[in-house]
Motif scaffolding. Structure first.
Motif, PDB file in Angstrom:
ATOM      1  N   LYS A 112       0.769  -1.332  -0.061  1.00 56.81           N
ATOM      2  CA  LYS A 112       0.158   0.064  -0.065  1.00 56.81           C
ATOM      3  C   LYS A 112       0.910   1.136   0.008  1.00 56.81           C
ATOM      4  N   HIS A 113       0.341   2.115  -0.691  1.00 57.92           N
ATOM      5  CA  HIS A 113       1.193   3.320  -0.997  1.00 57.92           C
ATOM      6  C   HIS A 113       0.837   4.506  -0.109  1.00 57.92           C
ATOM      7  N   THR A 114       1.476   4.786   1.054  1.00 59.27           N
ATOM      8  CA  THR A 114       0.895   5.962   1.913  1.00 59.27           C
ATOM      9  C   THR A 114       0.873   7.114   1.140  1.00 59.27           C
ATOM     10  N   ARG A 115       2.033   7.380   0.485  1.00 56.50           N
ATOM     11  CA  ARG A 115       2.363   8.844  -0.101  1.00 56.50           C
ATOM     12  C   ARG A 115       1.140   9.011  -1.120  1.00 56.50           C
ATOM     13  N   GLU A 171      -5.511   1.543  -7.564  1.00 55.40           N
ATOM     14  CA  GLU A 171      -5.962   1.975  -6.271  1.00 55.40           C
ATOM     15  C   GLU A 171      -6.664   3.293  -6.512  1.00 55.40           C
ATOM     16  N   SER A 228      -1.979   7.681  -0.903  1.00 51.06           N
ATOM     17  CA  SER A 228      -3.229   7.782  -0.073  1.00 51.06           C
ATOM     18  C   SER A 228      -3.117   9.341   0.263  1.00 51.06           C
ATOM     19  N   ARG A 229      -2.202   9.819   0.830  1.00 47.06           N
ATOM     20  CA  ARG A 229      -1.753  11.465   1.344  1.00 47.06           C
ATOM     21  C   ARG A 229      -2.202  12.254   0.021  1.00 47.06           C
TER      22      ARG A 229
END
Length: 196
Positions: A23-26, A53, A28-29
């Motif tokens: 999962k790519h937190t950046r 995503e 999501s942000r």
């Protein structure tokens, strides 16, 4: 685009598609900065994980990649056509609410990066957001897989962005990422907003 680097991705498209993508937190942000259903251009989409995503979250995504083989892998994954697009061929004007360019503009030759950033700035709607990541350094060179990298310093990258367009904000974070070559690299993560 450096021909040897492009050929590497053309030859390794399937191997890239098979990589486990966390999962790519950046991402999501980044998506929290955009309005619901925003139109997003993804440059260098690779096998399409980030586009998948974004689509799942209801965004209107236009995935692209410079390698026809990689675009084909992404097209299979996403179940829709994925355009083959080299950065310097981007010609859209004020079309996108966001541009996502993860780990791809780091292959643009230093002498051409300002022109590519200017094309991205032009493609963004006023107030649009743009994310990109770069391997940090002081001068360009090649990695152990013979891929070209521009390896910018923070100051050089900030100056190059500033010369490419009028941004109302420009933040650069640092970190480390383990790449396809299994090497850890210092990174620069950039989020810029085009002036409204």
């Amino acid at each position: 685009m450096d021909e040897e680097t492009l050929q590497f991705y053309r030859s390794n498209a399937e191997a890239y598609a098979e990589r486990e993508i966390a999962k790519h937190t950046r991402l999501s942000r980044f998506l929290t900065l955009l309005p619901p259903g925003a139109k997003v251009l993804e440059l260098g989409c690779g096998a399409g994980a980030a586009s998948a995503e974004m689509i799942a979250r209801g965004f209107d995504v236009e995935p692209t990649d410079g390698s026809p083989e990689m675009a084909a892998e992404a097209s299979r994954r996403l179940g829709r056509p994925v355009e083959t697009l080299l950065f310097h061929d981007l010609s859209k004007v004020e079309t996108f609410d966001g541009v996502w360019a993860n780990a791809c503009l780091l292959h643009v030759p230093r002498s051409e990066l300002g022109q590519v950033l200017a094309r991205i700035w032009r493609a963004l709607k006023p107030g649009g957001y743009f994310y990109a990541s770069f391997k940090a350094g002081e001068e360009d060179g090649r990695d152990t897989l013979n891929r070209y990298y521009n390896y910018p310093s923070l100051d050089w990258l900030r100056a190059t962005y500033s010369s490419a367009g009028n941004w109302s904000s420009l933040s650069i974070e640092t970190g480390e990422v383990k790449g396809f070559d299994n090497e850890w690299s210092p990174m620069l993560f950039v989020v810029a907003r085009k002036s409204p």
